[in-house]
Design a protein around this motif. Structure first.
Motif, PDB file in Angstrom:
ATOM      1  N   THR A  90      35.171  49.380  28.235  1.00  0.00           N
ATOM      2  CA  THR A  90      36.012  48.190  28.332  1.00  0.00           C
ATOM      3  C   THR A  90      35.801  47.194  27.201  1.00  0.00           C
ATOM      4  O   THR A  90      36.631  46.315  27.006  1.00  0.00           O
ATOM      5  CB  THR A  90      35.779  47.471  29.673  1.00  0.00           C
ATOM      6  N   VAL A 119      41.147  37.368  38.958  1.00  0.00           N
ATOM      7  CA  VAL A 119      41.674  38.170  37.846  1.00  0.00           C
ATOM      8  C   VAL A 119      43.196  38.086  37.801  1.00  0.00           C
ATOM      9  O   VAL A 119      43.793  37.888  36.737  1.00  0.00           O
ATOM     10  CB  VAL A 119      41.210  39.641  37.957  1.00  0.00           C
ATOM     11  N   LYS A 151      41.793  42.778  31.828  1.00  0.00           N
ATOM     12  CA  LYS A 151      42.143  42.230  33.147  1.00  0.00           C
ATOM     13  C   LYS A 151      42.800  43.296  34.018  1.00  0.00           C
ATOM     14  O   LYS A 151      42.535  43.367  35.211  1.00  0.00           O
ATOM     15  CB  LYS A 151      43.038  41.008  32.994  1.00  0.00           C
ATOM     16  N   LEU A 152      43.643  44.128  33.403  1.00  0.00           N
ATOM     17  CA  LEU A 152      44.265  45.217  34.147  1.00  0.00           C
ATOM     18  C   LEU A 152      43.206  46.211  34.628  1.00  0.00           C
ATOM     19  O   LEU A 152      43.218  46.627  35.790  1.00  0.00           O
ATOM     20  CB  LEU A 152      45.304  45.936  33.282  1.00  0.00           C
ATOM     21  N   GLY A 203      41.603  44.897  24.810  1.00  0.00           N
ATOM     22  CA  GLY A 203      42.057  43.517  24.617  1.00  0.00           C
ATOM     23  C   GLY A 203      41.985  42.749  25.922  1.00  0.00           C
ATOM     24  O   GLY A 203      41.667  43.297  26.981  1.00  0.00           O
ATOM     25  N   ARG A 204      42.301  41.480  25.855  1.00  0.00           N
ATOM     26  CA  ARG A 204      42.183  40.601  27.028  1.00  0.00           C
ATOM     27  C   ARG A 204      43.044  41.076  28.204  1.00  0.00           C
ATOM     28  O   ARG A 204      42.572  41.166  29.331  1.00  0.00           O
ATOM     29  CB  ARG A 204      42.569  39.190  26.606  1.00  0.00           C
ATOM     30  N   ASN A 205      44.311  41.379  27.956  1.00  0.00           N
ATOM     31  CA  ASN A 205      45.204  41.809  29.043  1.00  0.00           C
ATOM     32  C   ASN A 205      44.817  43.176  29.592  1.00  0.00           C
ATOM     33  O   ASN A 205      44.860  43.404  30.802  1.00  0.00           O
ATOM     34  CB  ASN A 205      46.654  41.811  28.568  1.00  0.00           C
ATOM     35  N   ALA A 206      44.451  44.096  28.708  1.00  0.00           N
ATOM     36  CA  ALA A 206      44.041  45.430  29.160  1.00  0.00           C
ATOM     37  C   ALA A 206      42.753  45.346  29.973  1.00  0.00           C
ATOM     38  O   ALA A 206      42.580  46.072  30.963  1.00  0.00           O
ATOM     39  CB  ALA A 206      43.860  46.361  27.968  1.00  0.00           C
ATOM     40  N   ASP A 247      39.739  33.354  33.210  1.00  0.00           N
ATOM     41  CA  ASP A 247      38.791  34.103  32.397  1.00  0.00           C
ATOM     42  C   ASP A 247      37.710  34.665  33.304  1.00  0.00           C
ATOM     43  O   ASP A 247      36.969  33.914  33.941  1.00  0.00           O
ATOM     44  CB  ASP A 247      38.174  33.194  31.333  1.00  0.00           C
ATOM     45  N   THR A 248      37.591  35.982  33.375  1.00  0.00           N
ATOM     46  CA  THR A 248      36.626  36.607  34.275  1.00  0.00           C
ATOM     47  C   THR A 248      35.231  36.628  33.695  1.00  0.00           C
ATOM     48  O   THR A 248      34.277  36.912  34.401  1.00  0.00           O
ATOM     49  CB  THR A 248      37.043  38.052  34.600  1.00  0.00           C
ATOM     50  N   GLY A 282      44.820  35.100  36.388  1.00  0.00           N
ATOM     51  CA  GLY A 282      44.735  35.000  34.939  1.00  0.00           C
ATOM     52  C   GLY A 282      43.596  34.156  34.419  1.00  0.00           C
ATOM     53  O   GLY A 282      43.561  33.811  33.249  1.00  0.00           O
TER      54      GLY A 282
END
Length: 179
Positions: free
Chosen positions: A85, A161, A94-95, A89-92, A166-167, A164
């Motif tokens: 991981t 998550v 989170k997914l 990227g940020r969106n991937a 920041d995790t 949106g």
């Protein structure tokens, strides 16, 4: 509604945390006291405390383990392997976190369901252990509740998550130190 200055509103989440932390603390102190007393009894009088092993094994360690799993999940302190991981990227990312959380929640809910089933059967049978017939069926419910509580922690993380946030930040869940 006016709240008195010395009283805070208590959420169910906070109340649950307090109960679990209190139970874990009690189990830890009882484990230390029982083990110390058992060792002392063995060495001084050459007789162990009857049923000390069973009480430790079922009534003290099981709640401590499941409270520990919950506590580590709450503080986001479980071991994470980020080899795959860290390149996302940020969106991937989170997914990926959402998918992992959903799969983990499904597995934990299944384990909780099976745990409640086993606990119910154990209760019907009146399961006990050892020569002293120490009842252990109530502890079977602790395992099921433990799986369920960790699933709720992961569900809460999933909501974070999906919103949106920041995790990776430290404020994604209430900090255990805030107790």
């Amino acid at each position: 509604m006016i709240t008195p200055p010395n009283r805070r509103k208590t959420s169910i989440w906070s109340l649950g945390k307090s109960v679990l932390v209190g139970l874990g603390t009690f189990c830890l102190y009882a484990l230390v006291a029982l083990t110390f007393t058992d060792v002392l009894s063995r060495n001084l009088f050459n007789t162990p405390i009857p049923g000390a092993l069973e009480v430790t094994q079922y009534w003290l360690l099981v709640p401590m383990v499941f409270i520990g799993i919950w506590w580590a999940g709450l503080g986001h302190e479980h071991v994470r392997v980020t080899m795959l991981t860290e390149v996302l990227g940020r969106n991937a990312l989170k997914l990926a976190e959402a998918i992992v959380a959903l799969v983990a929640i499904a597995i934990l809910l299944r384990m909780a369901l099976l745990g409640f089933h086993v606990a119910y059967e154990s209760m019907i049978d009146g399961e006990y252990t050892g020569a002293y017939k120490i009842v252990i069926w109530p502890v079977r419910f602790v395992t099921a509740v433990g799986f369920l509580s960790y699933a709720l922690v992961l569900l809460r993380h999933l909501v974070v998550v999906l919103k949106g946030r920041d995790t990776d930040s430290d404020d994604h869940l209430e900090s255990p130190e805030a107790l």
